[in-house]
Design a protein around this motif. Structure first.
Motif, PDB file in Angstrom:
ATOM      1  N   MET A 153     -64.787  21.534  47.259  1.00  0.00           N
ATOM      2  CA  MET A 153     -64.114  22.561  48.044  1.00  0.00           C
ATOM      3  C   MET A 153     -64.942  23.837  48.184  1.00  0.00           C
ATOM      4  O   MET A 153     -64.464  24.833  48.701  1.00  0.00           O
ATOM      5  CB  MET A 153     -62.761  22.894  47.397  1.00  0.00           C
ATOM      6  CG  MET A 153     -61.866  21.675  47.318  1.00  0.00           C
ATOM      7  SD  MET A 153     -60.302  22.020  46.571  1.00  0.00           S
ATOM      8  CE  MET A 153     -59.517  22.962  47.862  1.00  0.00           C
ATOM      9  N   GLY A 183     -60.328  24.512  43.617  1.00  0.00           N
ATOM     10  CA  GLY A 183     -61.384  23.530  43.401  1.00  0.00           C
ATOM     11  C   GLY A 183     -61.497  23.144  41.939  1.00  0.00           C
ATOM     12  O   GLY A 183     -61.712  21.983  41.611  1.00  0.00           O
ATOM     13  N   GLY A 235     -65.532  20.596  41.682  1.00  0.00           N
ATOM     14  CA  GLY A 235     -64.571  21.143  42.627  1.00  0.00           C
ATOM     15  C   GLY A 235     -65.172  22.216  43.519  1.00  0.00           C
ATOM     16  O   GLY A 235     -64.564  22.595  44.514  1.00  0.00           O
TER      17      GLY A 235
END
Lengths: 402, 332
Positions: free
Chosen positions: B324, B280, B273
């Motif tokens: 992310m 994330g 993430g």
């Protein structure tokens, strides 16, 4: 200062006692509710206080007598005397089996220690010199051992060819796992190698038709399959383990391998390449600015370190006569790291010492404290943690140049 | 197929909760807290011991299962938070100026100590199970006692919990979802949202963000850096305890080595993430859970634990900053 430290120690013991209480003294039962046992709780309290006092004494000692904490060999010595002690040790280890009965368990213990020392010295190249933490080193050991047994049992290759092939295959695997490592920072690398070590063990467990799953390679459990002279050179080229005295032959072979390993890695650490590795450990950016090809030397570190583990795997397989995946688990990888850390990052003899201390002491004490094997991993973890906090250079480590 | 996907989401939600702790600590110290998985295990033990004790002492009969479960989760959070705080004090704080390798080795040491400490101190009620192969000496060394809170008994309490609510499962299309599954996913989203609000809106949260950007500068402008780091560890460990209790409810057992794979998976989720990024961690956790379920569907269960590793390797090679994450320049 001293006073306040003692007070803090007492406070810490009280806190540790309270923290550990739910786990040590409190049992729970669906039928009877909570059950409290007092004695283990007292034991823990005692353990915490004793280890705390030991920790305190260590720190005190370090402050009172800085010389005791200084590296043992700091002054440069002449070449003669530098090789005198190792030479004497080598001779002593070489003649040792002659004074023991043929199937002495002590010989097996020393043999195991020498094998692990070989692996630890090899691992020192990546962890100690290059500063790349590898948490799956047992996988390279496994690759070497499995290659050797597969080649000997299925293809009847000569020992020496299989030996070289095992080192080579471990080195190739080390090279491949080193490739993604080039882009990774230290902590990512640790997790990747940890995952890699587990993945190798899962492959060994699951690919039954090749590796025999949990039981080990089919056919290898028949002892003669590994020990009989095999291959077209088999009749006249000596192979360790093929004679009447398997244990002693394997012992001398392990000793020879350790000696070559120590020699090579010592020479490496004094060479230009070794200096480059130390520079990489201290500061990668600075090393690159100095014109060191970091990609190349990282790969060299990985490959050579994996190769030594693979060669040691041959000794293990030959001595034990059969292998299984559970031998090469995460605990062994941790053990190797603990050996390197205890002995001192970057110190070749430190790794040998670390292997000796961490492997022989628990076995030797086993007669007196039958429970000691259960507490081994606890001690290894504590050693890793305490060494980093109290004496990051290890027992024989040199002070890193800052 | 849909069932596998749903199971993957639930599993992923658990990974996500653990991953939150990794991400927070990494964001502030740029240190992988290797002992985080063990804190999960500690939390699971504390929770399960409390819950079993409450069941035995009759509290569940009189007060109902849900309050008792809540009480044991709170107890687990307290114990785990205390552990997290102590771990940081003992093993990480003295090494804050040391090279990263030292802190990493110390973290692994702590993780091994905790794992073996619980293994030795909590005697199992069921018979010890040894590895089927290996020599006697090897078994004596590494076999260890596998502790299981008797799944039969414990499963019954969960059944009671489910019956107590009056409905045991509902259906999404053709896939069945148990109440526990729903609780796990809802708790995961709630905790993520709560943490996000905490970090973005409160004063402590602002100090945390400042510390993660530049520790020295934050100290200079009056942030108590030590306190912020301790807070981070306390919060992360409390979340880990919730995850631990949920894992032991989900798998109906608590085991001393459960933290190892939980930690590895959650770390993968955090990296996937984008490490250091709170939403994330959640996206990565759920993605990992789904990917793992898909892997099991496609290639079978024997390699269950390998899929996460392959995914981790792929992410680190192809997109090291994660889905992310932002690329962080190496500080010199």
């Amino acid at each position: 200062m001293t006073q306040s430290r003692l007070v803090r120690l007492v406070l810490a013991s009280v806190a540790a006692f309270l923290l550990s209480w739910p786990f040590v003294a409190l049992g729970a039962d669906e039928r009877t509710g909570f059950t409290v046992t007092a004695w283990p709780a007292l034991q823990v309290a005692l353990l915490v206080v004793v280890s705390g006092l030991a920790f305190w004494a260590l720190i005190e000692m370090k402050e009172r007598w800085p010389a005791a904490a200084a590296p043992l060999h700091s002054a440069p010595r002449r070449a003669m005397s530098r090789w005198a002690a190792p030479g004497a040790l080598f001779v002593a280890l070489a003649v040792y089996p002659l004074f023991r009965p043929p199937a002495d368990p002590m010989l097996g213990l020393v043999l195991d220690t020498m094998t692990f020392a070989t692996i630890a010295v090899g691992l020192n190249i990546t962890i100690g010199m290059a500063g790349l933490l590898v948490l799956g080193h047992a996988a390279f050991w496994a690759v070497g051992a499995y290659t050797f047994v597969l080649l000997t049992v299925h293809f009847h290759l000569n020992f020496w060819i299989a030996f070289a092939a095992s080192g080579a295959s471990a080195a190739v695997v080390g090279f491949l796992i080193g490739l993604p490592a080039l882009r990774l920072r230290g902590d990512y690398l640790a997790v990747v190698t940890l995952g890699f070590g587990e993945a190798v063990r899962w492959v060994l467990k699951n690919e039954q038709h090749v590796t025999g799953g949990d039981a080990g390679i089919p056919g290898s459990e028949i002892r003669g399959n590994l020990w009989e002279p095999q291959g077209f050179l088999g009749d006249w080229l000596w192979q360790p383990g093929s004679g009447s005295d398997v244990l002693r032959e394997c012992y001398w072979f392990a000793l020879g391998l350790l000696a070559v390993c120590v020699l090579c890695v010592t020479l490496l650490s004094h060479s230009r390449l070794g200096r480059a590795l130390f520079a990489l450990r201290e500061d990668e950016t600075a090393a690159r600015c100095m014109g060191i090809d970091t990609v190349r030397i990282k790969l060299i570190a990985f490959t050579s370190s994996a190769m030594w583990a693979g060669l040691a795997g041959v000794v293990t397989a030959e001595y034990r006569g059969s292998i299984s995946p559970d031998l090469f688990d995460f605990n062994m990888s941790v053990l190797f790291v603990a050996m390197v850390v205890l002995g001192g990052l970057g110190s070749v003899w430190g790794s040998v010492l670390g292997a000796t201390l961490l492997w022989t002491i628990p076995v030797l004490l086993q007669d007196f404290f039958p429970d000691i094997q259960r507490f081994r991993m606890l001690a290894f973890g504590a050693v890793m943690c305490a060494m980093m906090v109290v004496k990051p250079d290890g027992l024989l480590g040199k002070k890193g140049s800052k | 197929m849909l069932q596998a996907l749903l199971n993957g989401v639930v599993q992923g939600a658990i990974y996500a909760i653990v991953a939150l702790g990794y991400t927070m600590v990494y964001g502030i110290l740029t240190l992988i807290n290797f002992a985080h998985g063990e804190v999960v295990m500690i939390g699971a033990y504390a929770g399960v011991v409390t819950l079993a004790g409450l069941t035995g002492s009759g509290a569940v009969e009189s007060a109902g299962f849900v309050p008792c479960l809540a009480a044991s989760i709170v107890a687990a959070m307290c114990v785990a938070a205390a552990y997290g705080f102590s771990i940081e004090r003992i093993a990480y704080r003295p090494l804050r100026r040391a090279p990263p390798l030292s802190a990493l080795i110390s973290a692994i040491g702590v993780s091994i100590v905790l794992q073996n400490y619980v293994m030795l101190s909590q005697p199992g009620r069921s018979a010890p199970i040894y590895a089927p192969t290996g020599t006697d000496a090897y078994r004596a060394t590494f076999g260890g006692v596998m502790l299981q809170f008797d799944p039969g008994d414990f499963g019954k309490s969960i059944d009671r919990f489910v019956q107590g609510l009056g409905w045991d499962r509902f259906y999404v299309g053709t896939g069945a979802v148990t109440v526990l599954d729903a609780v796990i996913v809802v708790l995961c989203v709630a905790m993520m949202a709560g943490l996000w609000t905490f970090v973005q809106r409160t004063r402590t949260g602002r100090s945390m963000r400042a510390t993660s950007q530049d520790r020295v500068m934050a100290g200079l402008v009056g942030v108590d850096v030590n306190r912020v780091i301790s807070t981070t560890f306390v919060i992360g460990s409390a979340l880990a305890a919730v995850a631990g209790v949920l894992i032991s409810l989900y798998t109906t057992q608590a085991k001393f080595d459960m933290g190892f794979s939980a930690g590895l998976k959650a770390f993968t989720a955090a990296v996937l993430g984008g490490i250091g990024n709170i939403p994330g961690a959640m996206v990565g956790g759920i993605l990992l859970g789904v990917a793992e379920a898909a892997g099991i569907q496609a290639f079978g269960a024997p390699y269950k634990d390998v899929y996460a590793f392959v995914l981790l390797l792929a992410v680190l090679i192809l997109r090291p900053k994660g889905i992310m994450g932002e690329r962080v320049a190496e500080k010199v």
